[in-house]
Structure formats: structure tokens, C-alpha cells
Design a protein around this motif. Structure first.
Motif, mmCIF file in Angstrom:
data_model
loop_
_atom_site.group_PDB
_atom_site.id
_atom_site.type_symbol
_atom_site.label_atom_id
_atom_site.label_comp_id
_atom_site.label_asym_id
_atom_site.label_seq_id
_atom_site.Cartn_x
_atom_site.Cartn_y
_atom_site.Cartn_z
ATOM 1 N N THR A 123 0.828 -1.207 0.000
ATOM 2 C CA THR A 123 0.000 0.000 0.000
ATOM 3 C C THR A 123 0.859 1.251 0.000
ATOM 4 N N LEU A 124 1.904 1.272 0.814
ATOM 5 C CA LEU A 124 2.783 2.435 0.856
ATOM 6 C C LEU A 124 3.504 2.631 -0.474
ATOM 7 N N ASN A 125 3.908 1.556 -1.106
ATOM 8 C CA ASN A 125 4.574 1.664 -2.413
ATOM 9 C C ASN A 125 3.672 2.342 -3.430
ATOM 10 N N GLU A 126 2.393 1.991 -3.423
ATOM 11 C CA GLU A 126 1.453 2.590 -4.362
ATOM 12 C C GLU A 126 1.197 4.054 -4.026
ATOM 13 N N VAL A 127 1.123 4.375 -2.739
ATOM 14 C CA VAL A 127 0.943 5.764 -2.321
ATOM 15 C C VAL A 127 2.108 6.618 -2.807
ATOM 16 N N PHE A 128 3.327 6.149 -2.595
ATOM 17 C CA PHE A 128 4.492 6.936 -2.998
ATOM 18 C C PHE A 128 4.638 6.971 -4.521
ATOM 19 N N ARG A 129 4.151 5.950 -5.211
ATOM 20 C CA ARG A 129 4.184 5.990 -6.677
ATOM 21 C C ARG A 129 3.322 7.141 -7.187
ATOM 22 N N ILE A 130 2.158 7.328 -6.572
ATOM 23 C CA ILE A 130 1.281 8.437 -6.952
ATOM 24 C C ILE A 130 1.939 9.774 -6.628
ATOM 25 N N TYR A 167 -4.342 13.031 6.075
ATOM 26 C CA TYR A 167 -3.266 12.155 5.613
ATOM 27 C C TYR A 167 -2.601 12.704 4.365
ATOM 28 N N ALA A 168 -3.422 13.070 3.375
ATOM 29 C CA ALA A 168 -2.866 13.530 2.108
ATOM 30 C C ALA A 168 -2.012 14.777 2.283
ATOM 31 N N SER A 169 -2.481 15.721 3.083
ATOM 32 C CA SER A 169 -1.749 16.976 3.262
ATOM 33 C C SER A 169 -0.407 16.764 3.936
ATOM 34 N N LYS A 170 -0.309 15.735 4.773
ATOM 35 C CA LYS A 170 0.944 15.453 5.470
ATOM 36 C C LYS A 170 1.860 14.549 4.657
ATOM 37 N N ILE A 171 1.308 13.494 4.091
ATOM 38 C CA ILE A 171 2.144 12.503 3.415
ATOM 39 C C ILE A 171 2.757 13.070 2.145
ATOM 40 N N GLU A 172 2.140 14.103 1.570
ATOM 41 C CA GLU A 172 2.684 14.710 0.358
ATOM 42 C C GLU A 172 4.102 15.232 0.575
ATOM 43 N N GLY A 173 4.417 15.606 1.792
ATOM 44 C CA GLY A 173 5.755 16.090 2.089
ATOM 45 C C GLY A 173 6.777 14.983 2.235
ATOM 46 N N TYR A 174 6.330 13.734 2.181
ATOM 47 C CA TYR A 174 7.234 12.599 2.353
ATOM 48 C C TYR A 174 7.524 11.872 1.042
ATOM 49 N N SER A 175 7.154 12.478 -0.064
ATOM 50 C CA SER A 175 7.406 11.869 -1.363
ATOM 51 C C SER A 175 8.896 11.618 -1.563
ATOM 52 N N GLY A 176 9.235 10.398 -1.980
ATOM 53 C CA GLY A 176 10.620 10.067 -2.298
ATOM 54 C C GLY A 176 11.459 9.609 -1.128
ATOM 55 N N GLU A 177 10.905 9.611 0.077
ATOM 56 C CA GLU A 177 11.679 9.189 1.237
ATOM 57 C C GLU A 177 11.510 7.695 1.487
ATOM 58 N N ALA A 178 12.442 7.140 2.251
ATOM 59 C CA ALA A 178 12.491 5.693 2.441
ATOM 60 C C ALA A 178 11.654 5.249 3.632
ATOM 61 N N VAL A 179 11.161 4.023 3.543
ATOM 62 C CA VAL A 179 10.448 3.407 4.656
ATOM 63 C C VAL A 179 11.226 2.177 5.086
ATOM 64 N N GLU A 180 11.561 2.109 6.354
ATOM 65 C CA GLU A 180 12.231 0.919 6.898
ATOM 66 C C GLU A 180 11.190 0.067 7.609
ATOM 67 N N TYR A 181 11.201 -1.235 7.329
ATOM 68 C CA TYR A 181 10.281 -2.173 7.973
ATOM 69 C C TYR A 181 11.059 -2.892 9.066
ATOM 70 N N LEU A 182 10.732 -2.560 10.308
ATOM 71 C CA LEU A 182 11.552 -2.971 11.439
ATOM 72 C C LEU A 182 11.196 -4.343 11.984
#
Length: 208
Positions: A38-45, A109-124
Motif C-alpha cells: 500500500t505504501l509503495n502505491e501511495v508513494f508511486r502516486i 493524511y494527504a496533506s501530510k504525506i505529500e511532504g514525504y514523497s521520495g523518502e524511504a520506509v524501513e520495515y523494522l
């Protein structure tokens, strides 16, 4: 005024219906893979150059809503956020609140996550206990590391998140406290009016 939770960058996924006390059927999918896909698709958009123009703000947010809706269940989140105030509502009132809360959360969510475009997600890590799971992640950039834990429940062999812990703060508990305060100090009708007014204002802003 309804305040957005600090750092509401998380995907607010929840499962429909009451919390099940019975064992759910075995899931064929991994909770971590659900979050990752889901996160991959969000960041693709968000990374799509064709959707970065200001005129594309509203269409892009609608696309984000469509993606996260596959793992969001706003009805369960609404019920958890209203807690005891959910019980006396009619079915029509519940349906109305779910739609208003959905619009509110989607925009936050949209207004905040837009600022995180291109950043990495670590799965801990991933932890599964019966019908429940928790996936710990961290948003990472050169400037910030922001922890987010996704709590999920399985339904018909699929995992859905029902709460997000953003930087140690539960999204459900945060809004439960805010909504309870508004209802007790004023009324449930006032809470609905505030959510409706905010939704209309933000929708109009997105069309400019």
C-alpha cells in the motif's frame, strides 16, 4: 475546532465491524506485505511528475483515497473514535459520520504525506498474536526518522489496519479524546457540523 494529530503521516486503515473475539481464518498474506504494498502505491502516486502540478492536487488526493480505501475501514475507526457515543446512533447517523470522518482523515493524511514523497520506509519488525498483528516501520530521510506502528486485524484472510501509532501517539485515542470533549461540552450534532464544515472548506480549497 477539531485538531489534526501531530504528524498524521500514517495510513489510517481499519476493519469494518466490531472487534472479533473469535479466531479469524488463517491469513494467506503477510501483514508487512500489506503495509509495504500500500505504501509503495501511495508513494508511486506522489512521485508521478504528471500529478505534481497545483491543478492536480484534488485529483491526486482522490487517487490516494482510492488506494488506501482498499485497506482502510473507516467504519471501524469511526466506532473506535466515538467509543460509547457510537452506541446510541441510528444506522443513518453512523453512515453519515463514517463518510465525514473518512473525508477528514483522507485530507489530513494527504496533506501530510505529500511532504514525504521520495523518502524511504524501513520495515523494522512484525508481530502476530492470533487475529492481530503489529508492523513497526520508520520513515527515514536525511533530516528525520519518524516511527510509525501499524496495528492490524485479519478478516476473511486479509489484514486491515485499525490503528496507527505515529511517533508514539495512537491516532484512535487522539481523536477519541477530541471527539468526546466536543460532545460533552456541546453535542454530537456540533461535532458533525464541525466535520462537515471542514470537509466543505477543504474540498473547495482543492478546486482552486
Amino acid at each position: 475546532m477539531v485538531k489534526p494529530i501531530a504528524g498524521l503521516f500514517a495510513l489510517c486503515w481499519v476493519v469494518l465491524g466490531a472487534v472479533c473475539l473469535q479466531a479469524a481464518p488463517p491469513s494467506m498474506e503477510s501483514p508487512t506485505e500489506v503495509v509495504r504494498t500500500t505504501l509503495n502505491e501511495v508513494f508511486r502516486i506522489l512521485d508521478d511528475p504528471a500529478l505534481k502540478a497545483p491543478a492536480k492536487l484534488l485529483p491526486r488526493r482522490r487517487m490516494l483515497e482510492a488506494v488506501i480505501a482498499t485497506r482502510f475501514d473507516y467504519a471501524e475507526m469511526s466506532k473506535r473514535a466515538l467509543a460509547a457515543h457510537w452506541l446510541p446512533l441510528t444506522n443513518d447517523q453512523r453512515a453519515e459520520f463514517v463518510e465525514l470522518f473518512k473525508a477528514f482523515l483522507s485530507d489530513r493524511y494527504a496533506s501530510k504525506i505529500e511532504g514525504y514523497s521520495g523518502e524511504a520506509v524501513e520495515y523494522l519488525s512484525e508481530r502476530i498474536e492470533g487475529s492481530y498483528a503489529e508492523v513497526r516501520t520508520k520513515l527515514v530521510s536525511t533530516k528525520v526518522e519518524y516511527p510509525m506502528d501499524y496495528r492490524l486485524i485479519t478478516k476473511a484472510g486479509r489484514w486491515y489496519a485499525y490503528d496507527i501509532i505515529a511517533d508514539g501517539v495512537s491516532l484512535v485515542k487522539n481523536y477519541r479524546s477530541q471527539f468526546d470533549k466536543i460532545i460533552r461540552e456541546d453535542s454530537y450534532r456540533e461535532l458533525v457540523a464541525r466535520l462537515r464544515a471542514r470537509s466543505v472548506a477543504e474540498d473547495n480549497a482543492g478546486k482552486r
